[in-house]
Scaffold this motif. Sequence first.
Motif, PDB file in Angstrom:
ATOM      1  N   ALA A   1       0.659  -1.124  -0.126  1.00  0.00           N
ATOM      2  CA  ALA A   1      -0.118   0.006   0.023  1.00  0.00           C
ATOM      3  C   ALA A   1       0.680   1.194   0.043  1.00  0.00           C
ATOM      4  N   THR A   2       1.713   1.277  -0.883  1.00  0.00           N
ATOM      5  CA  THR A   2       2.623   2.479  -0.871  1.00  0.00           C
ATOM      6  C   THR A   2       1.877   3.590  -1.497  1.00  0.00           C
ATOM      7  N   TYR A   3       2.041   5.066  -0.912  1.00  0.00           N
ATOM      8  CA  TYR A   3       1.448   6.019  -1.523  1.00  0.00           C
ATOM      9  C   TYR A   3      -0.288   5.688  -1.473  1.00  0.00           C
ATOM     10  N   TRP A   4      -0.804   5.286  -0.457  1.00  0.00           N
ATOM     11  CA  TRP A   4      -2.300   4.938  -0.295  1.00  0.00           C
ATOM     12  C   TRP A   4      -2.994   6.262  -0.210  1.00  0.00           C
ATOM     13  N   GLN A   5      -4.068   6.548  -0.938  1.00  0.00           N
ATOM     14  CA  GLN A   5      -4.510   7.607  -1.137  1.00  0.00           C
ATOM     15  C   GLN A   5      -6.246   7.482  -0.917  1.00  0.00           C
ATOM     16  N   PRO A   6      -6.515   7.424   0.516  1.00  0.00           N
ATOM     17  CA  PRO A   6      -8.202   6.946   0.589  1.00  0.00           C
ATOM     18  C   PRO A   6      -8.823   8.348   0.733  1.00  0.00           C
TER      19      PRO A   6
ATOM     20  N   PRO B   1       0.927   5.120   6.383  1.00  0.00           N
ATOM     21  CA  PRO B   1       0.822   6.274   6.113  1.00  0.00           C
ATOM     22  C   PRO B   1      -0.092   6.614   4.918  1.00  0.00           C
ATOM     23  N   TYR B   2      -0.776   7.457   4.813  1.00  0.00           N
ATOM     24  CA  TYR B   2      -1.757   7.949   3.658  1.00  0.00           C
ATOM     25  C   TYR B   2      -1.339   9.352   3.135  1.00  0.00           C
ATOM     26  N   PHE B   3      -1.675   9.263   1.689  1.00  0.00           N
ATOM     27  CA  PHE B   3      -1.405  10.402   1.182  1.00  0.00           C
ATOM     28  C   PHE B   3      -2.523  11.440   0.360  1.00  0.00           C
TER      29      PHE B   3
END
Length: 314
Positions: free
Chosen positions: A87-92, A278-280
């Motif tokens: 889940a790299t650069y997860w953007q929820p 982390p999320y972005f």
Amino acid sequence: MKLNPRDQQIFSAVMSLYCNGEGQPVASTRIAKQKGMAVCSATVRNAMARLEKEGLLYSPHTSAGRVPTNAGFDYWLTEFFSLPEIATYWQPQQAQLVELAHGLSQRYKVCCCVGLPQVSSQLVFRVEVLDFDGSDWLILLIDRAGQSHNICISKPEDASDSVRYQFATWLNTVFSQQTLMEGLYRMQAMANTAPRNCHDSLTQWTRQLSQKLGSDNSIVVGENYLYKQVDCQTSLNIGVSFLNFVEDKLAFRNGLSVLNTEQLPFTDCDELMVISLPYFNNLEYQSRFCVICPKSAQIEAIIQEFELIGSSTT
């Protein structure tokens, strides 16, 4: 540390059987009966003895089976999972964060602590000012999706509907198509254009808005599960300060990370670990999604949940 293939297989089986939500010591006979284990109990006992010598397992008391050590958990998570790639650069969206927190908590009986997106960076589409009660107006800062941030401000001396409408019109000029933070700057820069009856209160209102919009925000779900499953003498401080602690520990780490017992601020509780992601937003870091759970929780299943997140956002 390098284990032979058989010891690797037996160690993995111990971890899977221990991390099943119950956390009972794992006996050699139970390992030998597992599907795919073409070994006898004596062979498993010998392998467990070697794993104990390596510091990966220990026996809580004689003939009790084996339990993973902290070093065992660290080895398992490092060698058996590619955590940084999950889940790299997860953007929820915010709704996804809240839904996932509730879902994981209910399915696995764990606690989720989530930092919500910083409201100061969200774009305002329109502003409404409502007559809330005898002392306050309610300001609605609404984005294009219809989500709003509702903030009470103190009424001015002249709080007639006419003044309120004038102030709402001015706020729309100031905030429309701007981020919340930029709108606050514009309130200060454009103060002389505000309705005259609002001038005396404008500094106070700007401060009230700034304090509200700049405050950290988080949700905590399932904290009661921790107190049911883990022996803690004091209440656990889980919230914004905890998220700040995790951010400091995991600064610049993308993908999934795990903090083991000795890395946590819970001094009187040695049975917990934290799984953190982390999320972005537009590749800019926002905050962290943390699962706080006993080490006996269904760790593999929780990691698989985050792997699904990664595959659905790539």
